[in-house]
Scaffold this motif. Structure first.
Motif, mmCIF file in Angstrom:
data_model
loop_
_atom_site.group_PDB
_atom_site.id
_atom_site.type_symbol
_atom_site.label_atom_id
_atom_site.label_comp_id
_atom_site.label_asym_id
_atom_site.label_seq_id
_atom_site.Cartn_x
_atom_site.Cartn_y
_atom_site.Cartn_z
ATOM 1 N N MET A 1 -17.837 -8.684 -1.612
ATOM 2 C CA MET A 1 -17.129 -7.693 -2.407
ATOM 3 C C MET A 1 -15.942 -8.375 -3.081
ATOM 4 S SD MET A 1 -15.593 -4.002 -1.310
ATOM 5 C CE MET A 1 -17.194 -3.265 -1.156
ATOM 6 N N ALA A 2 -15.733 -8.089 -4.330
ATOM 7 C CA ALA A 2 -14.642 -8.695 -5.107
ATOM 8 C C ALA A 2 -13.290 -8.142 -4.660
ATOM 9 C CB ALA A 2 -14.845 -8.426 -6.589
ATOM 10 N N LYS A 3 -12.300 -9.003 -4.644
ATOM 11 C CA LYS A 3 -10.923 -8.619 -4.306
ATOM 12 C C LYS A 3 -10.058 -8.802 -5.541
ATOM 13 C CE LYS A 3 -11.367 -8.480 0.327
ATOM 14 N NZ LYS A 3 -10.980 -7.429 1.216
ATOM 15 N N LYS A 4 -9.043 -7.945 -5.670
ATOM 16 C CA LYS A 4 -8.085 -8.051 -6.760
ATOM 17 C C LYS A 4 -6.721 -8.300 -6.151
ATOM 18 C CE LYS A 4 -6.277 -5.650 -10.765
ATOM 19 N NZ LYS A 4 -6.500 -6.564 -11.824
ATOM 20 N N GLN A 5 -5.990 -9.262 -6.677
ATOM 21 C CA GLN A 5 -4.653 -9.556 -6.185
ATOM 22 C C GLN A 5 -3.654 -8.594 -6.812
ATOM 23 O OE1 GLN A 5 -4.706 -13.834 -7.196
ATOM 24 N NE2 GLN A 5 -4.318 -14.156 -5.009
ATOM 25 N N LEU A 6 -2.779 -8.023 -5.968
ATOM 26 C CA LEU A 6 -1.765 -7.069 -6.422
ATOM 27 C C LEU A 6 -0.361 -7.655 -6.404
ATOM 28 C CD1 LEU A 6 -2.968 -3.838 -4.570
ATOM 29 C CD2 LEU A 6 -3.529 -4.592 -6.890
ATOM 30 N N GLY A 7 -0.207 -8.858 -5.866
ATOM 31 C CA GLY A 7 1.136 -9.408 -5.717
ATOM 32 C C GLY A 7 1.812 -8.796 -4.506
ATOM 33 N N PRO A 8 3.094 -9.090 -4.281
ATOM 34 C CA PRO A 8 3.801 -8.524 -3.130
ATOM 35 C C PRO A 8 3.895 -7.000 -3.247
ATOM 36 C CG PRO A 8 5.054 -10.330 -4.110
ATOM 37 C CD PRO A 8 3.941 -10.012 -5.044
ATOM 38 N N THR A 9 3.490 -6.290 -2.208
ATOM 39 C CA THR A 9 3.557 -4.826 -2.199
ATOM 40 C C THR A 9 4.008 -4.329 -0.829
ATOM 41 O OG1 THR A 9 1.323 -4.363 -1.363
ATOM 42 C CG2 THR A 9 1.526 -4.762 -3.743
ATOM 43 N N THR A 10 4.185 -3.037 -0.713
ATOM 44 C CA THR A 10 4.476 -2.393 0.573
ATOM 45 C C THR A 10 3.261 -1.607 1.042
ATOM 46 O OG1 THR A 10 5.416 -0.469 -0.553
ATOM 47 C CG2 THR A 10 6.947 -2.227 0.105
ATOM 48 N N ASN A 11 2.089 -2.011 0.638
ATOM 49 C CA ASN A 11 0.857 -1.291 0.963
ATOM 50 C C ASN A 11 0.334 -1.627 2.349
ATOM 51 O OD1 ASN A 11 0.215 0.337 -1.387
ATOM 52 N ND2 ASN A 11 0.160 -1.622 -2.454
ATOM 53 N N LEU A 12 0.971 -1.082 3.348
ATOM 54 C CA LEU A 12 0.482 -1.162 4.711
ATOM 55 C C LEU A 12 0.184 0.275 5.124
ATOM 56 C CD1 LEU A 12 -0.113 -2.931 7.157
ATOM 57 C CD2 LEU A 12 2.241 -2.554 7.899
ATOM 58 N N PHE A 13 -1.064 0.573 5.372
ATOM 59 C CA PHE A 13 -1.490 1.949 5.657
ATOM 60 C C PHE A 13 -1.731 2.130 7.142
ATOM 61 C CE2 PHE A 13 -2.396 1.404 1.263
ATOM 62 C CZ PHE A 13 -2.440 2.661 0.686
ATOM 63 N N PRO A 14 -1.363 3.249 7.753
ATOM 64 C CA PRO A 14 -0.374 4.216 7.282
ATOM 65 C C PRO A 14 1.001 3.838 7.792
ATOM 66 C CG PRO A 14 -1.383 5.038 9.268
ATOM 67 C CD PRO A 14 -2.001 3.675 8.992
ATOM 68 N N MET A 15 1.994 4.661 7.466
ATOM 69 C CA MET A 15 3.354 4.495 7.973
ATOM 70 C C MET A 15 3.779 5.842 8.560
ATOM 71 S SD MET A 15 5.195 2.301 4.969
ATOM 72 C CE MET A 15 4.366 2.988 3.550
ATOM 73 N N PRO A 16 4.587 5.821 9.602
ATOM 74 C CA PRO A 16 5.070 7.104 10.111
ATOM 75 C C PRO A 16 6.100 7.692 9.151
ATOM 76 C CG PRO A 16 6.169 5.324 11.235
ATOM 77 C CD PRO A 16 5.142 4.689 10.330
ATOM 78 N N ALA A 17 6.112 8.979 9.020
ATOM 79 C CA ALA A 17 7.192 9.658 8.292
ATOM 80 C C ALA A 17 8.133 10.166 9.378
ATOM 81 C CB ALA A 17 6.650 10.806 7.457
ATOM 82 N N VAL A 18 9.289 9.523 9.521
ATOM 83 C CA VAL A 18 10.220 9.895 10.578
ATOM 84 C C VAL A 18 11.514 10.431 9.978
ATOM 85 C CG1 VAL A 18 9.244 8.235 12.216
ATOM 86 C CG2 VAL A 18 11.214 7.563 10.811
#
Length: 192
Positions: free
Chosen positions: A1-18
């Motif tokens: 499967m092809a991957k696309k580079q997004l550069g530095p991101t905060t895309n870590l799934f999921p995060m708690p909403a506190v």
């Protein structure tokens, strides 16, 4: 499967909403919604979170050296979102606006949000200036939990807790169903 580079991101799934609560006066507190928060150590228990330097709560965290991390259930999404949208300078009594009760913590000056099923009393042990924000490393000094979400004397049932989850695409979610038991599912690949 092809991957696309997004550069530095905060895309870590999921995060708690506190909800981070801090004492702002003798009988006042502010609540700030934070999604960039996580456990980073076990002995002692440590968590880390990042808060913008311009936030209303930041000078109070600096002065008090502590805060509480309150884990809301998914049914509390309206108040959680409000506390992330509205500054304490605009609404100095966000707890009342959201219909939440503030109660004294047992070890620190910051209060707990009674209606949240899980509350962590945290003392700042280290701070890192990130430019626009402050990264706080905090020791968890005490944990408060509603008895209704306990599966055993010291074990929380995540399904009963029903924590609100934030994803970097700008949506809130609930936990899904269990997939497997940790430290057990991998046994299928272990060689005898």
């Amino acid at each position: 499967m092809a991957k696309k580079q997004l550069g530095p991101t905060t895309n870590l799934f999921p995060m708690p909403a506190v909800l981070v609560a801090v004492k702002t006066g003798e009988h006042t507190a502010n609540i700030l919604t934070v999604a960039w928060c996580g456990i980073v150590g076990g002995n002692p228990p440590l968590l880390a979170l990042e808060i913008g330097q311009s936030h209303f709560s930041t000078p109070y965290i600096e002065a008090e050296g502590c805060f509480t991390v309150n884990v809301p259930s998914s049914s509390q999404v309206v108040g959680v979102d409000y506390c992330g949208m509205v500054s304490g300078t605009t609404d100095p009594d966000k707890p009342a606006t959201c219909g939440w009760t503030m109660a004294p913590a047992s070890k620190i000056s910051a209060p707990l949000i009674v209606e949240c099923p899980l509350n962590l009393e945290c003392r700042v042990v280290k701070k890192v200036d990130t430019g626009t924000g402050l990264f706080y490393l905090a020791e968890i000094l005490e944990t408060h939990v509603d008895e209704a979400v306990l599966a055993a004397p010291k074990k929380i049932n995540a399904g009963a807790l029903d924590p609100l989850i934030f994803t970097p695409d700008g949506f809130y979610h609930k936990l899904g169903e269990r997939v497997a038991k940790a430290w057990d599912a991998g046994r299928a690949l272990k060689k005898a």
